[in-house]
Design an enzyme around this catalytic site. Structure first.
Site, PDB file in Angstrom:
ATOM      1  N   HIS A   1      22.152   8.607   8.285  1.00 36.15           N
ATOM      2  CA  HIS A   1      22.423   9.561   9.442  1.00 36.15           C
ATOM      3  C   HIS A   1      21.772  10.933   9.009  1.00 36.15           C
ATOM      4  CE1 HIS A   1      25.024   6.337  10.753  1.00 36.15           C
ATOM      5  NE2 HIS A   1      25.749   6.214   9.589  1.00 36.15           N
TER       6      HIS A   1
ATOM      7  N   GLU B   1      30.319  11.427   7.620  1.00 37.36           N
ATOM      8  CA  GLU B   1      29.580  10.291   6.991  1.00 37.36           C
ATOM      9  C   GLU B   1      28.316  11.115   6.469  1.00 37.36           C
ATOM     10  OE1 GLU B   1      27.610   6.057   6.948  1.00 37.36           O
ATOM     11  OE2 GLU B   1      28.474   6.667   8.916  1.00 37.36           O
TER      12      GLU B   1
ATOM     13  N   HIS C   1      25.651   4.763   2.618  1.00 35.08           N
ATOM     14  CA  HIS C   1      26.507   4.891   3.691  1.00 35.08           C
ATOM     15  C   HIS C   1      27.985   5.036   3.557  1.00 35.08           C
ATOM     16  CE1 HIS C   1      23.281   4.410   6.935  1.00 35.08           C
ATOM     17  NE2 HIS C   1      22.806   3.865   5.893  1.00 35.08           N
TER      18      HIS C   1
ATOM     19  N   GLU D   1      27.988   0.743   1.323  1.00 36.21           N
ATOM     20  CA  GLU D   1      28.836   1.306   1.978  1.00 36.21           C
ATOM     21  C   GLU D   1      29.884   1.508   0.737  1.00 36.21           C
ATOM     22  OE1 GLU D   1      29.272   2.086   5.118  1.00 36.21           O
ATOM     23  OE2 GLU D   1      28.050   0.539   6.356  1.00 36.21           O
TER      24      GLU D   1
END
Length: 475
Positions: A308, A322, A376, A438
């Site tokens: 992102h 995030e 992430h 993650e």
């Protein structure tokens, strides 16, 4: 078949089978022989199936922009655009309005999208196996490339300008990604010491605050902490007539450089050279140094990708976003890896800018990376969801995933959600071993707080580095 069309189709298709929302984890969706990752967060709210939009964007490679003040989600891809509004029972697809049974909502930081969107001429063959709950989708002319192009970017490209899509600085190297190759003019100046990189016939892409067609003189700064040679990097739209971009590397002391043009829009200005000469493109031929300095002397090349950035915050927690967590951890991983003389580490982004998925892949491919690691944080419609998981897409990446995960999950201390297959763009389109991590759930306040803790980040970063080194066989 355009991927945005597939996105709309997938939403419409799932809406046509409401029971999918009640048992999403039992349903498999296969596109052109590849099973898509359909997360457990898929829900049925008031009779409408709701899908976390960020997961679909990660799988299919769309650019997602979140305008918090307007409560608006914009999805851009393949020259098309979808607008969704929190709390409003309407969606816009290429400026045409479609009614929704249920308005989009935000649950625990996750944007949940009602999936009644109407689309025509999808061009996808569909087979529904009700007994096994398998949806098989077959498209013709499906693009396997990623990324998106905004309307502003398309307009600029049509004017013949190269678009700067990313600027990062790591391991004393400036990396610039563009949508096409340019011949830079690089020079060294003193009082104060600095290296000036001018990119003719260039403009900024949509991933920068300047955006395409920015006004001249609007300067942004890229922080370069704890670097013995560089204090900061500045960049701006230097001129609009003709259009050009200027990037300035502010030096703490005099430093030589080499310029490498990797082709197809990856430019490197390397400050690690110290041979008494500055090597840059020939003013007549435009030729640059052949090949990159990355990975020389047998060094292993590791690309770390902070997911992102800028207008794409990723999942939104109660205390942070995030994109901030991803970048903070990526910088810590870089700091540890760059101390190893056997490793060259490169960041796809080193500050709050946005890089399209295909550009992240480009960096790894052009540098012939040995491994690619995308960082992430997870999110769920349930605040109780928790845990750490590691994704791989190709069988050649599974060992890397397993090696990192055993240290990674121990460091987080969160629930072990295991090593899993995932059809995410950045680990699908890369050709080297690649994983997507993650760390934990930003929608879980306990995990969010721990992920924000600097000491915990140090532990997690060290675990990722340990896994990478073990996999590469370096001390």
């Amino acid at each position: 078949m355009k991927k945005l069309g597939f996105l709309v189709f997938l939403l419409v298709f799932m809406w046509s089978f409401p029971h999918i929302g009640e048992a999403a984890t039992d349903t498999k969706v296969v596109l052109n022989g590849q099973q898509l990752s359909i997360p457990e967060e898929v829900q049925n709210i008031k009779g409408s199936v709701m899908v976390p939009i960020r997961v679909i964007s990660q799988n299919l490679g769309y650019q997602v922009k979140w305008d918090q003040s307007a409560g608006q989600v914009n999805i851009d891809g393949e020259g098309k655009s979808i607008q969704l509004y929190i709390g409003k029972n309407a969606a816009s697809v290429d400026n045409k309005t479609y009614s929704l049974n249920t308005a989009p909502v935000i649950q625990n930081g996750t944007t949940m999208v009602p999936i009644r969107l109407v689309s025509e001429q999808m061009g996808i063959g569909v087979h529904w196996n009700n007994s096994d709950k398998i949806v098989t989708l077959t498209s013709t002319g499906t693009s396997t490339g990623g990324g998106t192009t905004s309307d502003a970017d398309k307009a600029t490209s049509e004017n013949g300008l190269a678009l700067v899509n990313g600027i990062s600085f790591s391991e004393s190297r400036l990396l610039v990604t563009l949508d096409k190759s340019v011949t830079p003019k690089v020079s060294k100046m003193d009082s104060p010491n600095r290296i000036v990189v001018d990119l003719p016939n260039a403009d900024f892409g949509g991933g920068f605050e300047q955006g395409a067609n920015a006004e001249a003189g609007q300067i942004a700064t890229l922080a370069v902490p704890n670097n013995e040679n560089v204090s900061q990097v500045r960049y701006s739209q230097y001129s609009t007539d003709p259009s050009s971009v200027r990037i300035v590397i502010d030096l703490k002391k005099d430093r030589n450089y080499e310029v490498f043009n990797e082709g197809q829009g990856l430019l490197i200005v390397d400050l690690t050279a110290n041979n008494g000469t500055n090597k840059q493109p020939d003013s007549t031929t435009g030729a640059t140094q052949p090949g990159s300095s990355v990975g020389h002397s047998g060094k292993k090349v590791v690309v770390i990708d902070a997911g992102h950035g800028y207008q794409d915050p990723g999942a939104i927690g109660s205390q942070t976003t995030e994109k901030k967590l991803n970048l903070g951890l990526a910088l810590k991983v870089e700091a540890l890896l760059k101390d190893d003389p056997n490793i060259d580490v490169i960041l796809t982004r080193s500050d709050d800018t946005f890089l399209e998925l295909k550009e992240r892949v480009k960096v790894a491919e052009k540098l012939n990376a040995d491994v690619f690691v995308s960082i992430h944080a997870n999110s769920s419609g349930s605040s109780a969801a928790s845990g750490t998981e590691t994704y791989y897409q190709r069988s050649s990446s599974k060992k890397l995933a397993q090696t990192i995960h055993k240290y990674f999950v121990a460091a987080t201390g969160f629930k072990d959600r295991g090593v899993q297959y995932g059809n995410f763009h950045v680990i699908r389109e890369t050709t080297m071993p690649a994983v997507l991590l993650e760390v934990g759930f930003i929608s879980n306040k306990v995990e969010e707080s721990k992920m924000m803790d600097s000491a915990k980040q140090d532990q997690i970063a060290a675990s990722v580095v340990k896994g990478i080194k073990e996999y590469l066989g370096v001390s």
